[in-house]
Write an enzyme that holds these catalytic residues in place. Sequence first.
Site, PDB file in Angstrom:
ATOM      1  N   HIS A 193     106.207  75.308 -26.078  1.00  0.00           N
ATOM      2  CA  HIS A 193     105.767  76.102 -27.223  1.00  0.00           C
ATOM      3  C   HIS A 193     106.267  75.496 -28.524  1.00  0.00           C
ATOM      4  CE1 HIS A 193     104.733  79.944 -24.786  1.00  0.00           C
ATOM      5  NE2 HIS A 193     103.765  79.066 -24.821  1.00  0.00           N
ATOM      6  N   ARG A 300      87.414  82.319 -29.198  1.00  0.00           N
ATOM      7  CA  ARG A 300      87.873  82.741 -27.870  1.00  0.00           C
ATOM      8  C   ARG A 300      88.731  83.992 -28.038  1.00  0.00           C
ATOM      9  NH1 ARG A 300      88.439  76.711 -27.005  1.00  0.00           N
ATOM     10  NH2 ARG A 300      87.474  76.202 -25.017  1.00  0.00           N
ATOM     11  N   ARG A 336      83.050  85.153 -28.489  1.00  0.00           N
ATOM     12  CA  ARG A 336      82.842  85.267 -27.047  1.00  0.00           C
ATOM     13  C   ARG A 336      83.528  86.514 -26.512  1.00  0.00           C
ATOM     14  NH1 ARG A 336      84.712  80.342 -23.367  1.00  0.00           N
ATOM     15  NH2 ARG A 336      86.789  81.192 -23.713  1.00  0.00           N
ATOM     16  N   GLU A 431      77.704  77.375 -18.409  1.00  0.00           N
ATOM     17  CA  GLU A 431      78.882  76.672 -17.892  1.00  0.00           C
ATOM     18  C   GLU A 431      78.948  76.723 -16.371  1.00  0.00           C
ATOM     19  OE1 GLU A 431      82.419  78.286 -19.703  1.00  0.00           O
ATOM     20  OE2 GLU A 431      81.726  80.345 -19.531  1.00  0.00           O
ATOM     21  N   ASN A 454      83.548  72.239 -20.364  1.00  0.00           N
ATOM     22  CA  ASN A 454      84.787  72.217 -19.569  1.00  0.00           C
ATOM     23  C   ASN A 454      84.524  72.795 -18.178  1.00  0.00           C
ATOM     24  OD1 ASN A 454      85.864  71.440 -22.011  1.00  0.00           O
ATOM     25  ND2 ASN A 454      86.765  73.410 -22.485  1.00  0.00           N
ATOM     26  N   ASP A 455      83.887  73.963 -18.173  1.00  0.00           N
ATOM     27  CA  ASP A 455      83.591  74.578 -16.882  1.00  0.00           C
ATOM     28  C   ASP A 455      82.381  73.934 -16.219  1.00  0.00           C
ATOM     29  OD1 ASP A 455      85.554  76.534 -16.192  1.00  0.00           O
ATOM     30  OD2 ASP A 455      84.924  77.658 -17.960  1.00  0.00           O
ATOM     31  N   ARG A 465      89.420  71.760 -13.233  1.00  0.00           N
ATOM     32  CA  ARG A 465      89.713  71.226 -14.563  1.00  0.00           C
ATOM     33  C   ARG A 465      91.198  71.098 -14.842  1.00  0.00           C
ATOM     34  NH1 ARG A 465      87.354  76.004 -18.470  1.00  0.00           N
ATOM     35  NH2 ARG A 465      88.851  75.365 -20.024  1.00  0.00           N
ATOM     36  N   CYS A 502      80.153  73.715 -26.800  1.00  0.00           N
ATOM     37  CA  CYS A 502      81.437  74.170 -27.336  1.00  0.00           C
ATOM     38  C   CYS A 502      82.615  73.786 -26.441  1.00  0.00           C
ATOM     39  CB  CYS A 502      81.425  75.674 -27.589  1.00  0.00           C
ATOM     40  SG  CYS A 502      81.265  76.636 -26.094  1.00  0.00           S
TER      41      CYS A 502
HETATM   42  C1  PEP Z   1      84.103  75.653 -21.534  1.00  0.00           C
HETATM   43  O1  PEP Z   1      84.203  76.020 -20.360  1.00  0.00           O
HETATM   44  O2  PEP Z   1      83.658  74.529 -21.860  1.00  0.00           O
HETATM   45  C2  PEP Z   1      84.532  76.539 -22.617  1.00  0.00           C
HETATM   46  C3  PEP Z   1      84.269  76.247 -23.881  1.00  0.00           C
HETATM   47  O3  PEP Z   1      85.220  77.648 -22.267  1.00  0.00           O
HETATM   48  P1  PEP Z   1      86.780  77.649 -21.879  1.00  0.00           P
HETATM   49  O4  PEP Z   1      87.300  76.258 -22.116  1.00  0.00           O
HETATM   50  O5  PEP Z   1      87.413  78.676 -22.738  1.00  0.00           O
HETATM   51  O6  PEP Z   1      86.708  78.019 -20.438  1.00  0.00           O
HETATM   52 MG    MG Z   2      84.597  78.112 -19.926  1.00  0.00          MG
END
Ligand code: PEP
Ligand code: MG
Length: 552
Positions: A193, A300, A336, A431, A454-455, A465, A502
């Site tokens: 942190h 987020r 979101r 996603e 990302n997902d 991930r 995103c």
């Molecule tokens: C994603 O999955 O790309 C995303 C933007 O959501 P998070 O990273 O919050 O899961």
């Molecule tokens: Mg996601």
Amino acid sequence: MSVRLQGVAAAPGLALGRAALWHPRAGHGPEAPGDGAAPGDPEQAMARYREAARHVRAELESLQQVVAGRAGTEAAAILGAQALMAEDPELAAEVERLLRHGTPLARAVREAGEAMAALLDALQDPYLRQRAADVRDVTGRIAAALAGGEEAPPAPYEDTVLIAPEIPPSAVARLDVGRVRAIVTAGGGATSHAALLAKGLGIPAVMGCSGVLEAATEGDAVAVDGDAGSVLVRPEPAEEEAFRRRVARAAEEAAGLARLRDLPAVTAYGRKVMLAANLARAAEARAALEAGAEGVGLFRTEFLFLDRPDLPGEEEQFAEYRAVAEAMAPRPVVIRTLDIGGDKFLPALPLPREENPFLGWRGIRLWLDREDLAVPQIRALLRAARHGEVHILLPMVADVSEVRRARALIERVRAGLGEAAGPYKLGIMVEVPAAALAADRLAAEAEFFSIGTNDLVQYTLAADRGNPKVAALSDPLHPAVLRLIDMTVRAAHARGIPVAVCGDAAGDPRVIPALVALGVDELSMPPAAIPAAKRQVRSLTEADVQAAIRGL
Ligand code: PEP
Ligand code: MG
């Protein structure tokens, strides 16, 4: 002779300055002030403890405000959580128990804190383990308050490089940012942190740099490279000169990027791409605007719910959503709905253990099942929509029925709010591969898409991930992923709705040309990534982007 040391790159940036060695007196060394004192009356000692804890809580709360205003990052929330810890009833109960067994107050505080930290240390969850350092920091501060106050980290020079065995997060928050140019610690790591706070405050930091305490003496010249995690103590004149040239180049680069702020992100062949910011808290809107964001592409909301023992109510959420909407107005803000489960948990909402949490009750699945969470959030979002351009984004959508249920719920809440609700657009996060594959159906249900790479990457390539062993597979440029993005964009554009990306890929210079080539309308990324992305987009030729998807 200069000494070159290698640590961990904890917060980026270059700095040259003079060493200030700091050995914080209070906290959790083998001995703390007052450890040896004779035990006094437990009642009186407990009253002193409560007074000190109250004082530390108030101090941490005001630090939280300062950091939120200055750094505008989720980092400030760390201090908020610590403020709550200061008056934690379990901690107080343990201190009281130790006092009743005749332990002197200072030692009781230290032992109670250590017991709590050790419990967290033993946990599997890296996020909770991280909190052990925060607990030690808080109880260290209480012990220091009892001993007559904690020393602030020193800043004796206008170009101080603070060198310490370790630095607790609250000490980072108290740094004199006008004089402290960099932090170097012998212990600690990049994900602490303290590192997060240093990043938020823009202070370069190298942590886990063993040997630094022995190598540096007070006032030594020190060159810190927070990008590479290296430290040069007493550089030779030629080394110092070379480092100064790098610092000057970095400053020029930053100034060049800043000049792009008010220019549009249009490719060399005339295609406009909207660049937006990913935010976690409303306080970050300032950083987004300074970076030239044309809106918020992903807010987020989880961060409002993390690091606290309770859930934020409608009013608190409304204040946050309204603040970000107003700060960004007239630009759009995509908020979101709560996306927890998977790897994100809330202290206030214990979830059942699942075999496969990423395939389980997360995102919209959980949210639709929990109207006690969804309804206050929708009310807050719709009320905030009267104060700016607020769009609602649904995470983890796999099926049309989820979007229909969500819209029905939102409409029901809107009917109840009447005039108090503002207009909104509803978007879907793409996603889950199913959402990309059935994007034509989903496009009929929503006003926009936002691709969460990302997902999408983790589900498409079946590569967790968060697992470094399969990190090499997690490639957003994999043809399977690019094809899903292509399908999504085609389906959306056939219906006339825009598509954003995103996930992290949106700000990744390796991936941007491919995303532009596939027709993505908007890229949403951390504010700090926007200037470089804009420069890249402005330089892209048609040949560049076509090359990025050749053979797809
Ligand atoms: C994603 O999955 O790309 C995303 C933007 O959501 P998070 O990273 O919050 O899961
Ligand atoms: Mg996601």
